[in-house]
Write a protein that holds these residues in place. Structure first.
Motif, PDB file in Angstrom:
ATOM      1  N   UNK A 111       0.840  -1.202   0.000  1.00  0.00           N
ATOM      2  CA  UNK A 111       0.000   0.000   0.000  1.00  0.00           C
ATOM      3  C   UNK A 111       0.877   1.253   0.000  1.00  0.00           C
ATOM      4  N   UNK A 112       0.459   2.239  -0.784  1.00  0.00           N
ATOM      5  CA  UNK A 112       1.184   3.498  -0.848  1.00  0.00           C
ATOM      6  C   UNK A 112       1.261   4.139   0.530  1.00  0.00           C
ATOM      7  N   UNK A 113       2.355   4.871   0.781  1.00  0.00           N
ATOM      8  CA  UNK A 113       2.492   5.564   2.059  1.00  0.00           C
ATOM      9  C   UNK A 113       1.440   6.655   2.221  1.00  0.00           C
ATOM     10  N   UNK A 114       0.786   7.025   1.127  1.00  0.00           N
ATOM     11  CA  UNK A 114      -0.307   7.995   1.187  1.00  0.00           C
ATOM     12  C   UNK A 114      -1.540   7.397   1.860  1.00  0.00           C
ATOM     13  N   UNK A 115      -1.715   6.076   1.730  1.00  0.00           N
ATOM     14  CA  UNK A 115      -2.890   5.391   2.244  1.00  0.00           C
ATOM     15  C   UNK A 115      -2.567   4.816   3.608  1.00  0.00           C
ATOM     16  N   UNK A 116      -3.207   5.351   4.636  1.00  0.00           N
ATOM     17  CA  UNK A 116      -2.905   4.956   6.004  1.00  0.00           C
ATOM     18  C   UNK A 116      -4.083   4.154   6.539  1.00  0.00           C
ATOM     19  N   UNK A 117      -3.895   2.852   6.650  1.00  0.00           N
ATOM     20  CA  UNK A 117      -4.987   1.953   7.007  1.00  0.00           C
ATOM     21  C   UNK A 117      -5.196   1.902   8.508  1.00  0.00           C
ATOM     22  N   UNK A 118      -6.464   1.948   8.912  1.00  0.00           N
ATOM     23  CA  UNK A 118      -6.828   1.693  10.296  1.00  0.00           C
ATOM     24  C   UNK A 118      -7.424   0.299  10.435  1.00  0.00           C
ATOM     25  N   UNK A 119      -7.919  -0.259   9.326  1.00  0.00           N
ATOM     26  CA  UNK A 119      -8.507  -1.592   9.314  1.00  0.00           C
ATOM     27  C   UNK A 119      -8.067  -2.325   8.056  1.00  0.00           C
ATOM     28  N   UNK A 120      -8.264  -3.623   8.041  1.00  0.00           N
ATOM     29  CA  UNK A 120      -7.874  -4.440   6.882  1.00  0.00           C
ATOM     30  C   UNK A 120      -8.749  -4.155   5.668  1.00  0.00           C
ATOM     31  N   UNK A 121      -9.979  -3.648   5.871  1.00  0.00           N
ATOM     32  CA  UNK A 121     -10.877  -3.383   4.749  1.00  0.00           C
ATOM     33  C   UNK A 121     -10.453  -2.178   3.918  1.00  0.00           C
ATOM     34  N   UNK A 122      -9.613  -1.325   4.478  1.00  0.00           N
ATOM     35  CA  UNK A 122      -9.275  -0.081   3.802  1.00  0.00           C
ATOM     36  C   UNK A 122      -8.578  -0.319   2.467  1.00  0.00           C
ATOM     37  N   UNK A 123      -7.680  -1.273   2.413  1.00  0.00           N
ATOM     38  CA  UNK A 123      -6.925  -1.515   1.179  1.00  0.00           C
ATOM     39  C   UNK A 123      -7.835  -1.934   0.029  1.00  0.00           C
ATOM     40  N   UNK A 124      -8.991  -2.534   0.336  1.00  0.00           N
ATOM     41  CA  UNK A 124      -9.913  -2.970  -0.710  1.00  0.00           C
ATOM     42  C   UNK A 124     -10.572  -1.796  -1.427  1.00  0.00           C
ATOM     43  N   UNK A 125     -10.446  -0.603  -0.881  1.00  0.00           N
ATOM     44  CA  UNK A 125     -11.030   0.582  -1.508  1.00  0.00           C
ATOM     45  C   UNK A 125     -10.191   1.102  -2.668  1.00  0.00           C
ATOM     46  N   UNK A 126      -8.993   0.520  -2.877  1.00  0.00           N
ATOM     47  CA  UNK A 126      -8.063   1.023  -3.889  1.00  0.00           C
ATOM     48  C   UNK A 126      -7.485  -0.132  -4.698  1.00  0.00           C
ATOM     49  N   UNK A 127      -7.264   0.071  -5.993  1.00  0.00           N
ATOM     50  CA  UNK A 127      -6.595  -0.953  -6.786  1.00  0.00           C
ATOM     51  C   UNK A 127      -5.109  -1.015  -6.436  1.00  0.00           C
ATOM     52  N   UNK A 128      -4.474  -2.104  -6.790  1.00  0.00           N
ATOM     53  CA  UNK A 128      -3.042  -2.255  -6.530  1.00  0.00           C
ATOM     54  C   UNK A 128      -2.272  -1.110  -7.193  1.00  0.00           C
ATOM     55  N   UNK A 129      -1.342  -0.526  -6.459  1.00  0.00           N
ATOM     56  CA  UNK A 129      -0.499   0.534  -6.997  1.00  0.00           C
ATOM     57  C   UNK A 129      -1.121   1.917  -6.990  1.00  0.00           C
ATOM     58  N   UNK A 130      -2.312   2.068  -6.421  1.00  0.00           N
ATOM     59  CA  UNK A 130      -2.951   3.389  -6.395  1.00  0.00           C
ATOM     60  C   UNK A 130      -2.075   4.395  -5.660  1.00  0.00           C
ATOM     61  N   UNK A 131      -1.932   5.574  -6.238  1.00  0.00           N
ATOM     62  CA  UNK A 131      -1.082   6.607  -5.635  1.00  0.00           C
ATOM     63  C   UNK A 131      -1.708   7.973  -5.871  1.00  0.00           C
ATOM     64  N   UNK A 132      -1.484   8.864  -4.936  1.00  0.00           N
ATOM     65  CA  UNK A 132      -2.006  10.224  -5.029  1.00  0.00           C
ATOM     66  C   UNK A 132      -1.210  11.016  -6.062  1.00  0.00           C
ATOM     67  N   UNK A 133      -1.924  11.728  -6.925  1.00  0.00           N
ATOM     68  CA  UNK A 133      -1.305  12.524  -7.986  1.00  0.00           C
ATOM     69  C   UNK A 133      -1.850  13.940  -7.944  1.00  0.00           C
ATOM     70  N   UNK A 134      -0.995  14.936  -8.033  1.00  0.00           N
ATOM     71  CA  UNK A 134      -1.449  16.312  -8.151  1.00  0.00           C
ATOM     72  C   UNK A 134      -1.655  16.607  -9.621  1.00  0.00           C
ATOM     73  N   UNK A 135      -2.899  16.907 -10.005  1.00  0.00           N
ATOM     74  CA  UNK A 135      -3.206  17.095 -11.424  1.00  0.00           C
ATOM     75  C   UNK A 135      -3.291  18.564 -11.819  1.00  0.00           C
ATOM     76  N   UNK A 136      -3.475  19.464 -10.840  1.00  0.00           N
ATOM     77  CA  UNK A 136      -3.540  20.899 -11.155  1.00  0.00           C
ATOM     78  C   UNK A 136      -3.209  21.687  -9.897  1.00  0.00           C
ATOM     79  N   UNK A 137      -2.656  22.894 -10.086  1.00  0.00           N
ATOM     80  CA  UNK A 137      -2.324  23.727  -8.938  1.00  0.00           C
ATOM     81  C   UNK A 137      -2.377  25.198  -9.354  1.00  0.00           C
ATOM     82  N   UNK A 138      -2.216  26.099  -8.373  1.00  0.00           N
ATOM     83  CA  UNK A 138      -2.227  27.526  -8.669  1.00  0.00           C
ATOM     84  C   UNK A 138      -3.479  28.243  -8.194  1.00  0.00           C
ATOM     85  N   UNK A 139      -4.154  27.698  -7.172  1.00  0.00           N
ATOM     86  CA  UNK A 139      -5.409  28.265  -6.685  1.00  0.00           C
ATOM     87  C   UNK A 139      -5.215  28.824  -5.277  1.00  0.00           C
TER      88      UNK A 139
END
Length: 313
Positions: free
Chosen positions: A1-29
């Protein structure tokens, strides 16, 4: 699991596909808020409130200005036809924009009194429009226009799709903010951000910072409520997926809860998060409005609200 995803329970990882990572797609606001994915345009639209503009971002075209000035618009959603419903701080109203650009005001007053500053909005499967009306757009000129409240309280409202009547369905919240229906629409979840005084005025620890589940009675009224979760600092926006999991924005990212309030884990975001929405071609990409930027991460879930519009089948 990515270091971005901090699990409190075992079910949390099922909310994301393998390799999911946070991406910044736009900025300047200055303060990105209120995103909504518009399938017909294949784009995310969101507010940059202090800059008085609605922005749009798409994977193909990148970033553009959708509307400026925007009446300091905050939250957005889509109605059953796919038109964009928006909460305007500056206009102190709820408005509708169709695909061809036609604009109309849906609600600006209750019992003859001007609304405070509509904040977030959701459309039920019967076409009714439910929105929150805290004072964040009238307590300073940063996110709206400073003014006194004509109503004197911060309520949750329902706009009837046939009569156009605006009805107050709850005055039980300090500062009602984000809201979303459960998949069967028997519950309306409401974030109360009372702890946040707003616009740089700090926090009041004696006031609520929680998400409550409120019973929907006869499809058009609100009944008993219960606390689902208390959220550090304050909760702001929220979404519910088709399986009933709550996705709640907070100071340190996005927190996920079961309908019973069990904390599953959280997505750590490097900026303070305001709001979030599901989108993308299959509806499984989570877009996060966070201060100066928009972030995105792939999930295995879809927004329960999209089912009412039959967007993804």
């Amino acid at each position: 699991m990515s270091e971005t995803l901090i699990a409190a329970t075992s079910e949390f990882s099922a909310l994301f596909p393998a390799g999911a990572a946070l991406e910044r797609v736009a900025t300047g606001f200055v303060w990105a808020e209120g995103g909504v994915w518009v399938p017909g345009a294949n784009e995310l639209r969101f507010s940059d409130i202090p800059n008085n503009r609605i922005m749009a971002w798409s994977p193909e075209g990148g970033l553009r200005t959708f509307r400026q000035p925007s009446q300091r618009t905050n939250g957005h959603t889509l109605d059953l036809s796919g038109a964009m419903i928006s909460c305007e701080h500056g206009g102190r109203c709820v408005s509708r924009t169709t695909a061809d650009g036609t604009y109309e005001v849906l609600a600006s007053h209750w019992q003859g009194k001007r609304l405070n500053s509509p904040n977030d909005v959701v459309v039920k499967s019967d076409g009714s429009v439910w929105f929150t009306d805290p004072p964040y757009g009238i307590i300073s000129d940063h996110e709206g226009i400073r003014a006194d409240s004509a109503i004197g309280s911060n309520q949750v409202y329902r706009l009837d799709p046939r009569s156009g009547e605006v009805e107050a369905v709850s005055d039980a919240f300090d500062r009602p903010n984000g809201l979303a229906f459960s998949p069967d629409e028997s519950v309306l979840y409401v974030a109360d951000s009372g702890r946040a005084r707003g616009n740089g005025f700090g926090f009041d620890d004696s006031r609520p910072h929680e998400v409550r589940a409120v019973e929907v009675v006869d499809g058009s009224r609100l009944g008993a409520s219960r606390r689902v979760a208390e959220v550090d600092i304050v909760p702001d926006g929220l979404r519910v997926d088709r399986e009933g999991t709550l996705w709640v924005s907070a100071n340190d990212g996005v927190h996920c809860f079961t309908p019973e309030g069990r904390h599953l884990g959280h997505i750590a975001v490097p900026e303070t998060v305001a709001n979030l929405c599901f989108g993308g071609p299959d509806g499984r990409r989570l877009f996060i409005s966070a201060s100066s930027s928009i972030y995105a991460i792939d999930t295995t879930r879809q927004d329960a609200a999209a089912a009412a519009r039959k967007v993804y089948g």
